[in-house]
Motif scaffolding. Structure first.
Motif, mmCIF file in Angstrom:
data_model
loop_
_atom_site.group_PDB
_atom_site.id
_atom_site.type_symbol
_atom_site.label_atom_id
_atom_site.label_comp_id
_atom_site.label_asym_id
_atom_site.label_seq_id
_atom_site.Cartn_x
_atom_site.Cartn_y
_atom_site.Cartn_z
ATOM 1 N N ARG A 240 2.205 1.847 -3.489
ATOM 2 C CA ARG A 240 1.424 2.383 -4.351
ATOM 3 C C ARG A 240 1.046 3.771 -4.164
ATOM 4 N NH1 ARG A 240 -1.274 -3.017 -4.061
ATOM 5 N NH2 ARG A 240 -2.220 -2.029 -2.195
ATOM 6 N N GLU A 241 0.909 4.058 -2.928
ATOM 7 C CA GLU A 241 0.714 5.713 -2.545
ATOM 8 C C GLU A 241 1.817 6.514 -2.919
ATOM 9 O OE1 GLU A 241 -0.307 5.436 1.722
ATOM 10 O OE2 GLU A 241 -2.356 4.925 1.285
ATOM 11 N N GLU A 242 3.031 6.080 -2.693
ATOM 12 C CA GLU A 242 4.326 6.671 -3.067
ATOM 13 C C GLU A 242 4.257 6.871 -4.539
ATOM 14 O OE1 GLU A 242 9.169 6.471 -2.397
ATOM 15 O OE2 GLU A 242 8.115 4.762 -2.063
ATOM 16 N N GLU B 26 2.006 6.816 -6.678
ATOM 17 C CA GLU B 26 0.836 7.767 -7.113
ATOM 18 C C GLU B 26 1.209 9.370 -7.062
ATOM 19 O OE1 GLU B 26 -2.734 9.348 -8.586
ATOM 20 O OE2 GLU B 26 -1.851 7.567 -8.966
ATOM 21 N N HIS B 27 2.066 9.584 -5.479
ATOM 22 C CA HIS B 27 2.258 10.808 -5.092
ATOM 23 C C HIS B 27 3.282 11.407 -6.085
ATOM 24 C CE1 HIS B 27 2.486 14.182 -2.571
ATOM 25 N NE2 HIS B 27 3.997 14.043 -2.193
ATOM 26 N N ILE C 261 0.887 -1.247 0.068
ATOM 27 C CA ILE C 261 -0.014 -0.076 -0.067
ATOM 28 C C ILE C 261 0.602 1.350 0.018
ATOM 29 C CG2 ILE C 261 -1.735 1.469 1.284
ATOM 30 C CD1 ILE C 261 -2.693 -1.315 2.271
ATOM 31 N N LEU C 262 2.098 1.155 0.840
ATOM 32 C CA LEU C 262 2.757 2.493 0.890
ATOM 33 C C LEU C 262 3.446 2.659 -0.564
ATOM 34 C CD1 LEU C 262 4.445 1.853 4.376
ATOM 35 C CD2 LEU C 262 2.744 3.591 3.720
#
Length: 238
Positions: free
Chosen positions: A214-216, A218-219, A211-212
């Motif tokens: 994917r979030e990174e 995307e950011h 999850i981290l």
């Protein structure tokens, strides 16, 4: 974190009966509160004895001063929850499954805005409400990872207070009345400061890393897009 004055209020049996009548007269649904005739144990939980003659107020039926009613709990969970891999929950198909998990469990996000009604007793504790919610969703995470909060709105401000394990949500509901602005219940992660990562299983930690990542990604993608547009605008101006 400080309880309000009505939360400290103690009621005798006559006052409870009157409050129940007032509460039932203010709601527009059939989610009544009612005094109970008696109690028995079923599945490890204390529940009212079945009584086909039981009325919405039930005052004449009451023997021990206990009462039943409904509470509505909104689930606002940031992290994914885990269920047995062989268990499928149709109502949660809107979540995002993670097929990379191990054979014994599957992790997914609960859909935003998930709400559940629970029929409980006046002496049902907050910790038991959490257990009941997790059972409804077949969540196998440790209940200590979650906490029940009371939410209220006053003077255009929103207040949250974490309930203690032994507090009684239905009693708070009766004292506050049916208004959701005065009182509502929210299930959230039990944030106690620094996260104790040792409390999570290996599959959960693996999912958190994914999850981290994917979030990174995307950011970073959004930042690159933003700067690319700025660069393009400046080049057009030149």
């Amino acid at each position: 974190d400080e309880p309000s004055e009505w939360e400290k209020t103690e009621l005798d049996q006559t006052q409870v009966e009157q409050r129940i009548k007032e509460y039932n007269s203010q709601i527009n649904s059939n989610l009544f509160m009612s005094l109970v005739r008696g109690l028995h144990r079923a599945g490890g939980v204390t529940v009212p004895c079945p009584d086909p003659t039981h009325s919405p107020t039930g005052v004449s039926q009451n023997k021990d001063g206990s009462y039943t009613g409904f509470i509505k709990v909104q689930l606002k969970l940031v992290r994914p929850v885990s269920v047995p891999a062989t268990k499928r929950v149709p109502s949660l198909q809107a979540g995002r499954p993670h097929p990379q998990g191990v054979k014994r469990r599957t992790s997914f996000y609960l859909p935003k805005g998930t709400v559940k009604h629970l029929h409980i007793l006046s002496h049902t504790r907050a910790s038991e409400v959490i257990d009941a919610l997790l059972r409804k969703f077949t969540v196998i995470d440790n209940p200590r990872k979650f906490a029940l909060f009371e939410r209220s709105e006053k003077d255009e401000q929103v207040y949250l207070r974490k309930l203690g394990d032994d507090e009684q949500p239905l009693r708070l509901r009766l004292l506050a009345g049916p208004s959701e602005k005065v009182l509502s219940f929210v299930l959230k992660e039990n944030e106690t400061g620094e996260v104790n990562w040792d409390a999570f299983t290996l599959p959960e930690l693996h999912n958190f890393l994914l999850i981290l990542q994917r979030e990174e990604e995307e950011h970073v993608r959004r930042l690159r897009h933003r700067y690319a547009r700025c660069r393009q605008k400046m080049q057009e101006a030149l």
